[in-house]
Write an enzyme that holds these catalytic residues in place. Structure first.
Site, PDB file in Angstrom:
ATOM      1  N   HIS A   1       0.824  -1.210   0.000  1.00 25.36           N
ATOM      2  CA  HIS A   1       0.000   0.000   0.000  1.00 25.36           C
ATOM      3  C   HIS A   1       0.857   1.259   0.000  1.00 25.36           C
ATOM      4  O   HIS A   1       0.647   2.176   0.795  1.00 25.36           O
ATOM      5  CB  HIS A   1      -0.921   0.008   1.222  1.00 25.36           C
ATOM      6  CG  HIS A   1      -1.976  -1.039   1.208  1.00 25.36           C
ATOM      7  ND1 HIS A   1      -2.909  -1.141   0.196  1.00 25.36           N
ATOM      8  CD2 HIS A   1      -2.247  -2.048   2.078  1.00 25.36           C
ATOM      9  CE1 HIS A   1      -3.716  -2.161   0.446  1.00 25.36           C
ATOM     10  NE2 HIS A   1      -3.337  -2.736   1.566  1.00 25.36           N
TER      11      HIS A   1
ATOM     12  N   ASP B   1      -8.850  -5.634   6.787  1.00 26.91           N
ATOM     13  CA  ASP B   1      -9.404  -6.357   5.639  1.00 26.91           C
ATOM     14  C   ASP B   1     -10.281  -7.509   6.094  1.00 26.91           C
ATOM     15  O   ASP B   1     -11.297  -7.818   5.460  1.00 26.91           O
ATOM     16  CB  ASP B   1      -8.275  -6.882   4.753  1.00 26.91           C
ATOM     17  CG  ASP B   1      -7.678  -5.791   3.881  1.00 26.91           C
ATOM     18  OD1 ASP B   1      -8.340  -4.774   3.660  1.00 26.91           O
ATOM     19  OD2 ASP B   1      -6.531  -5.959   3.426  1.00 26.91           O
TER      20      ASP B   1
END
Length: 263
Positions: A54, A185
């Site tokens: 990320h 997540d």
């Protein structure tokens, strides 16, 4: 000197976990310079993990930070975007002491990760020669492989229902050191996005902890940096590694607090 009894290369985070001690890590997503290694060291972190999933981090920047961390005794782990063995090998050859892979969902994926990080006979990684982790010492090949493979960490992340369904098999894979739960997540996958204290997320953590304890693997807590109460709960239940948050959130929080002092 008996190099097997006295290794030249030490992974201090792995050593602390092996002793039942807790390891606190800072995620690096923003800072591209080696200064972050010294900041982590001074702040008392045992480890950093550089997030290549990320961020727009380059491999060169990641490698420089890894080398700076190694010189300070801060264990550098790197989260890669996926199970690309050639890329994982380059990350390890740049100075990383372990690899974190997001969203692992099967024992076969975990074995692929082990093969990418370790050399033969455990894995299939190519031997690059003198290694930055060992400050480019010239060592016999058998000793070099032994030193690197004993010190390196293999860390699959559990972030999905499929990963939970296979967690016992993943934890049983030889060469896996730790399972890191990605609560953010995972909460989305479980249908309770952002509800980190939801019973489904709690049960998932318990399932991972049970699988790791049954197979002698370490447990990592991720995605709960804003909930120290939950982190303490899972540490008490057997987790050992804590991903405390990332440099972006640290800077933003400190900046906001400083600005509020002048209201």
């Amino acid at each position: 000197m008996n190099t097997e009894a006295t290794p030249l290369l030490r992974n201090r985070a792995k050593e602390k976990l092996s002793k039942g001690e807790r390891v606190y890590s800072m995620t690096v997503r923003l800072v591209r310079t080696v200064d972050i290694a010294s900041i982590a060291h001074t702040a008392g972190f045992d480890s950093v993990y550089i997030d290549l999933e990320h961020s727009s981090f380059s491999l060169e920047a990641a490698g420089q930070i890894c080398m700076a961390c190694n010189s300070l005794g801060v264990t550098p782990l790197v989260r890669v975007p996926g199970l690309d063995p050639s890329f994982i090998a380059r990350v390890m050859d740049s100075g990383a002491m372990g690899i974190i892979v997001p969203g692992v969902e099967s024992a076969e994926e975990a074995r692929t990760l082990v093969r990418a990080v370790k050399h033969a006979p455990v894995g299939g990684r190519s031997l690059a020669g003198a290694a930055p982790q060992l400050h480019y010492r010239a060592l016999p090949a058998d000793q070099l492989v032994r030193e690197l493979d004993q010190a390196s960490m293999v860390v699959p992340m559990i972030e999905s229902q499929a990963g939970l369904d296979a967690v016992e098999d993943i934890a049983a894979v030889d060469g896996v050191d730790m399972l890191l739960v990605g609560a953010s997540d995972l909460s989305v996958e479980l249908g309770v996005p952002g509800q980190l204290d939801h019973p489904r997320v709690h049960e998932a953590y318990l399932q991972v902890i049970k699988a790791c304890q049954a197979n002698g693997k370490f447990v990592g807590v991720g995605g709960l940096g804003g909930r120290p109460d939950l982190i303490r709960q899972y540490l008490d239940l057997g987790a050992g590694f804590v991903s405390t948050g990332n440099d972006i959130s640290f800077l933003s929080t400190a900046a906001a607090q400083k600005r509020q002092q002048f209201e």
